[in-house]
Write an enzyme that holds these catalytic residues in place. Structure first.
Site, PDB file in Angstrom:
ATOM      1  N   ASP A  20       0.815  -1.213   0.000  1.00 16.65           N
ATOM      2  CA  ASP A  20       0.000   0.000   0.000  1.00 16.65           C
ATOM      3  C   ASP A  20       0.852   1.267   0.000  1.00 16.65           C
ATOM      4  O   ASP A  20       0.415   2.333   0.426  1.00 16.65           O
ATOM      5  CB  ASP A  20      -0.949   0.009   1.199  1.00 16.65           C
ATOM      6  CG  ASP A  20      -0.202  -0.044   2.531  1.00 16.65           C
ATOM      7  OD1 ASP A  20       1.019  -0.297   2.512  1.00 16.65           O
ATOM      8  OD2 ASP A  20      -0.844   0.170   3.563  1.00 16.65           O
ATOM      9  N   HIS A 223      24.879   2.150 -17.230  1.00 17.44           N
ATOM     10  CA  HIS A 223      23.792   2.553 -16.339  1.00 17.44           C
ATOM     11  C   HIS A 223      23.917   1.835 -14.991  1.00 17.44           C
ATOM     12  O   HIS A 223      22.953   1.303 -14.461  1.00 17.44           O
ATOM     13  CB  HIS A 223      22.433   2.265 -16.981  1.00 17.44           C
ATOM     14  CG  HIS A 223      22.102   3.205 -18.099  1.00 17.44           C
ATOM     15  ND1 HIS A 223      21.091   2.970 -18.999  1.00 17.44           N
ATOM     16  CD2 HIS A 223      22.655   4.381 -18.466  1.00 17.44           C
ATOM     17  CE1 HIS A 223      21.036   3.959 -19.880  1.00 17.44           C
ATOM     18  NE2 HIS A 223      21.990   4.831 -19.569  1.00 17.44           N
ATOM     19  N   ASP A 240      27.270  10.452 -12.854  1.00 19.34           N
ATOM     20  CA  ASP A 240      26.255  10.949 -13.801  1.00 19.34           C
ATOM     21  C   ASP A 240      25.054  11.355 -12.955  1.00 19.34           C
ATOM     22  O   ASP A 240      24.312  10.503 -12.464  1.00 19.34           O
ATOM     23  CB  ASP A 240      25.892   9.851 -14.792  1.00 19.34           C
ATOM     24  CG  ASP A 240      25.013  10.347 -15.940  1.00 19.34           C
ATOM     25  OD1 ASP A 240      24.376  11.408 -15.792  1.00 19.34           O
ATOM     26  OD2 ASP A 240      24.949   9.663 -16.983  1.00 19.34           O
ATOM     27  N   ASP A 251      21.393  17.127 -16.959  1.00 19.75           N
ATOM     28  CA  ASP A 251      21.988  15.797 -17.155  1.00 19.75           C
ATOM     29  C   ASP A 251      23.488  16.001 -17.307  1.00 19.75           C
ATOM     30  O   ASP A 251      23.956  16.461 -18.348  1.00 19.75           O
ATOM     31  CB  ASP A 251      21.382  15.147 -18.407  1.00 19.75           C
ATOM     32  CG  ASP A 251      21.839  13.711 -18.602  1.00 19.75           C
ATOM     33  OD1 ASP A 251      22.571  13.195 -17.740  1.00 19.75           O
ATOM     34  OD2 ASP A 251      21.459  13.105 -19.627  1.00 19.75           O
ATOM     35  N   HIS A 330      27.768   4.107 -27.279  1.00 26.12           N
ATOM     36  CA  HIS A 330      26.503   4.861 -27.273  1.00 26.12           C
ATOM     37  C   HIS A 330      26.648   6.121 -28.121  1.00 26.12           C
ATOM     38  O   HIS A 330      27.761   6.499 -28.533  1.00 26.12           O
ATOM     39  CB  HIS A 330      26.079   5.217 -25.841  1.00 26.12           C
ATOM     40  CG  HIS A 330      27.064   6.040 -25.081  1.00 26.12           C
ATOM     41  ND1 HIS A 330      27.219   7.407 -25.249  1.00 26.12           N
ATOM     42  CD2 HIS A 330      27.963   5.696 -24.112  1.00 26.12           C
ATOM     43  CE1 HIS A 330      28.141   7.866 -24.433  1.00 26.12           C
ATOM     44  NE2 HIS A 330      28.625   6.851 -23.731  1.00 26.12           N
ATOM     45  N   HIS A 334      21.559  13.391 -26.873  1.00 31.36           N
ATOM     46  CA  HIS A 334      20.106  13.176 -26.881  1.00 31.36           C
ATOM     47  C   HIS A 334      19.435  14.481 -26.479  1.00 31.36           C
ATOM     48  O   HIS A 334      20.020  15.329 -25.801  1.00 31.36           O
ATOM     49  CB  HIS A 334      19.696  12.027 -25.947  1.00 31.36           C
ATOM     50  CG  HIS A 334      20.073  12.223 -24.501  1.00 31.36           C
ATOM     51  ND1 HIS A 334      19.389  13.079 -23.658  1.00 31.36           N
ATOM     52  CD2 HIS A 334      21.066  11.686 -23.758  1.00 31.36           C
ATOM     53  CE1 HIS A 334      19.948  13.045 -22.461  1.00 31.36           C
ATOM     54  NE2 HIS A 334      20.961  12.221 -22.479  1.00 31.36           N
ATOM     55  N   HIS A 341      15.700  12.046 -21.385  1.00 33.14           N
ATOM     56  CA  HIS A 341      15.782  11.713 -22.802  1.00 33.14           C
ATOM     57  C   HIS A 341      14.510  12.279 -23.417  1.00 33.14           C
ATOM     58  O   HIS A 341      13.476  11.624 -23.480  1.00 33.14           O
ATOM     59  CB  HIS A 341      15.884  10.204 -23.018  1.00 33.14           C
ATOM     60  CG  HIS A 341      17.177   9.630 -22.513  1.00 33.14           C
ATOM     61  ND1 HIS A 341      17.244   8.704 -21.518  1.00 33.14           N
ATOM     62  CD2 HIS A 341      18.458   9.885 -22.869  1.00 33.14           C
ATOM     63  CE1 HIS A 341      18.510   8.398 -21.273  1.00 33.14           C
ATOM     64  NE2 HIS A 341      19.267   9.106 -22.081  1.00 33.14           N
ATOM     65  N   GLU A 364      28.039  14.027 -24.742  1.00 27.43           N
ATOM     66  CA  GLU A 364      28.530  13.122 -23.702  1.00 27.43           C
ATOM     67  C   GLU A 364      29.329  11.944 -24.264  1.00 27.43           C
ATOM     68  O   GLU A 364      28.925  10.791 -24.133  1.00 27.43           O
ATOM     69  CB  GLU A 364      27.367  12.602 -22.855  1.00 27.43           C
ATOM     70  CG  GLU A 364      26.200  12.027 -23.655  1.00 27.43           C
ATOM     71  CD  GLU A 364      25.118  11.453 -22.750  1.00 27.43           C
ATOM     72  OE1 GLU A 364      25.434  10.618 -21.887  1.00 27.43           O
ATOM     73  OE2 GLU A 364      23.960  11.853 -22.930  1.00 27.43           O
ATOM     74  N   TYR A 368      35.111   3.349 -22.377  1.00 23.97           N
ATOM     75  CA  TYR A 368      34.867   2.350 -21.335  1.00 23.97           C
ATOM     76  C   TYR A 368      35.676   1.102 -21.693  1.00 23.97           C
ATOM     77  O   TYR A 368      35.415   0.446 -22.712  1.00 23.97           O
ATOM     78  CB  TYR A 368      33.387   2.014 -21.253  1.00 23.97           C
ATOM     79  CG  TYR A 368      32.503   3.249 -21.294  1.00 23.97           C
ATOM     80  CD1 TYR A 368      32.183   3.951 -20.146  1.00 23.97           C
ATOM     81  CD2 TYR A 368      32.015   3.728 -22.525  1.00 23.97           C
ATOM     82  CE1 TYR A 368      31.395   5.095 -20.197  1.00 23.97           C
ATOM     83  CE2 TYR A 368      31.222   4.867 -22.581  1.00 23.97           C
ATOM     84  CZ  TYR A 368      30.914   5.543 -21.425  1.00 23.97           C
ATOM     85  OH  TYR A 368      30.146   6.675 -21.493  1.00 23.97           O
ATOM     86  N   ARG A 386      33.393   9.336 -18.759  1.00 23.09           N
ATOM     87  CA  ARG A 386      32.393  10.053 -19.556  1.00 23.09           C
ATOM     88  C   ARG A 386      32.376  11.502 -19.087  1.00 23.09           C
ATOM     89  O   ARG A 386      32.503  11.768 -17.886  1.00 23.09           O
ATOM     90  CB  ARG A 386      31.000   9.429 -19.420  1.00 23.09           C
ATOM     91  CG  ARG A 386      29.940  10.106 -20.278  1.00 23.09           C
ATOM     92  CD  ARG A 386      28.669   9.266 -20.440  1.00 23.09           C
ATOM     93  NE  ARG A 386      27.937   9.016 -19.223  1.00 23.09           N
ATOM     94  CZ  ARG A 386      27.847   7.834 -18.625  1.00 23.09           C
ATOM     95  NH1 ARG A 386      28.482   6.778 -19.125  1.00 23.09           N
ATOM     96  NH2 ARG A 386      27.147   7.680 -17.515  1.00 23.09           N
ATOM     97  N   GLU A 388      29.957  14.927 -19.739  1.00 21.71           N
ATOM     98  CA  GLU A 388      28.660  15.287 -20.339  1.00 21.71           C
ATOM     99  C   GLU A 388      28.244  16.695 -19.931  1.00 21.71           C
ATOM    100  O   GLU A 388      28.245  17.035 -18.748  1.00 21.71           O
ATOM    101  CB  GLU A 388      27.593  14.293 -19.881  1.00 21.71           C
ATOM    102  CG  GLU A 388      26.193  14.607 -20.362  1.00 21.71           C
ATOM    103  CD  GLU A 388      25.181  13.606 -19.842  1.00 21.71           C
ATOM    104  OE1 GLU A 388      24.101  13.487 -20.454  1.00 21.71           O
ATOM    105  OE2 GLU A 388      25.458  12.935 -18.818  1.00 21.71           O
TER     106      GLU A 388
END
Length: 419
Positions: A20, A223, A240, A251, A330, A334, A341, A364, A368, A386, A388
């Site tokens: 609940d 991610h 990130d 972002d 990647h 975006h 996104h 970005e 890796y 990375r 960005e």
């Protein structure tokens, strides 16, 4: 919408987390964009058929329920505070819907979100079709309203850009707070906690997406959100994290040397990515495309990987056969806005969409190198980087909304060692 049309926009409903308990309420982005109404269970009706142009169906005031779940604007607040021409209790919407569609030649509605409403619209239009001999004409089209709303959302107005600048400023302060925890023995979640505390303290709703704090080899998982491991000396931590302010996302990714000093291998990879990001940013201007941004970043990454001995061969051939995707898998950009996104097509008439003033997107690039990549030089294994930033297209070029968050290696090291 054209004349003689009606559009229905369904607001978000509470979502059960377990038993609940519910997730924190977050309004549907299209509904928020059109109404600014941040309460569950609402429906917005827009009409060009002679009826009220803007009607909000909302939860009515209810003292007992408000004791449990908080204030409701009710029908009076929907008109006084949110500009509705008409406001009606939301329990009446399904009963009113047949009358709302009866005179419309076009119905704007997203099919598939509420099967009951979908069925009611279809059933009503079919009943009207059967009465065509009486001069009653049903709507001849049910159209997805996102075909209108999403191109609108792609181009940010000055008030939207100002919110996104403020979100970027909050994210800058949050990254500075998180970087101070990038020391051996600290946990990834301590960095996350410092960042998200700053988001809330500065007035943001919280994180715009699940914060990523990946130390060492975890930075090579795009991610990674577990954020549970200890940070180790001579490794990097990829962070990130961006806040959500008044519905709009920032972002941002930065990569920090744990303890405040880059190792030789870590700095070498970092500088490749930084060069790639700068190459991408140079392409951010009207008339270019996100593909141009990506291609410029890829070329610099491939050149850098060859220099480091992680790839070998002709740069053009390595780009052509996508050999770099082993280390950079990647896209570089975006759209960014109410969703991290964000909506908006990336192509027009089959071609890459030209950038125009008011568009906002990320730049970005990353590298890796998997910890178990037996073909990579040992000193580079388990390194992920990375960088960005958030970019708004201007008349003559671009505005880097997050430029104040350091990327120069020495400035990044200083963020970690500041006390």
């Amino acid at each position: 919408m054209g004349p003689d049309a009606v559009a229905f926009f369904l607001g978000a409903a509470p979502v059960t987390r377990s038993a609940d308990t519910e997730y924190p309420f977050r309004q549907d982005s299209d509904f928020w964009y059109l109404s600014g109404f941040d309460h569950p269970g609402a429906v917005a009706v827009l009409r060009t058929d002679g009826g009220p142009e803007y009607t909000l169906y909302v939860e009515p005031r209810d003292r007992e329920m408000e004791i449990w779940t908080g204030y409701r604007p009710g029908t009076l607040g929907a008109k006084d505070d949110y500009g509705a021409d008409e406001a009606v209790p939301n329990a009446d919407f399904r009963e009113h819907l047949p009358d709302l569609v009866r005179g419309a030649r076009r119905i704007y509605h997203v099919l598939g979100r509420d099967p009951e409403i979908d069925a009611l619209i279809c059933r009503t239009t079919e009943q009207l079709r059967l009465r065509s001999r009486q001069g009653i004409e049903p709507a001849d089209a049910i159209i997805d309203p996102r075909s209108i709303v999403h191109p609108m959302r792609l181009f940010k107005e000055p008030v939207e850009l100002e919110i996104m600048r403020r979100a970027a400023a909050i994210s800058r302060e949050a990254h500075a707070a998180g970087a101070k925890f990038a020391h051996p023995g600290a946990h990834e979640f301590e960095v996350q906690a410092a960042i998200e505390y700053t988001f809330r303290r500065r007035g943001a709703r919280g994180a715009a997406y699940t914060t990523i704090v990946g130390g060492g080899k975890n930075a090579t998982v795009l991610h990674y959100v577990t954020n549970a491991e200890k940070l180790r000396e001579n490794e990097l931590v990829l962070v990130d994290a961006g806040c959500e302010l008044e519905g709009y996302a920032s972002d941002v990714t930065r990569t920090y040397p744990i303890g405040g000093r880059f190792s030789a291998a870590g700095r070498a990879v970092y500088e490749v990515v930084l060069g790639a990001q700068r190459a991408g940013l140079e392409q951010c201007r009207p008339g270019n495309t996100l593909s141009d941004v990506h291609d410029a970043s890829v070329r610099r990454i491939v050149e850098g990987l060859v220099e480091l001995g992680l790839l070998s061969g002709d740069v053009d051939e390595l780009i052509g056969n996508e050999a770099y995707r082993r280390f950079y898998m990647h896209n570089t950009s975006h759209w960014l806005g109410l969703d991290v996104h964000d909506v908006g097509s990336y192509r027009l008439d089959g071609a890459h969409r030209p950038l125009e003033t008011g568009m906002v997107f990320t730049v970005e690039p990353g590298v890796y190198i998997a910890a178990d990549d037996a073909e990579a030089k040992p000193e580079f294994r388990g390194i992920g980087v990375r960088i960005e930033d958030d970019v708004a297209v201007t008349t003559n070029g671009c505005e880097n909304l997050t430029a104040a968050i350091p990327t120069e290696p020495e400035e990044v090291e200083a963020l970690v060692t500041e006390r």
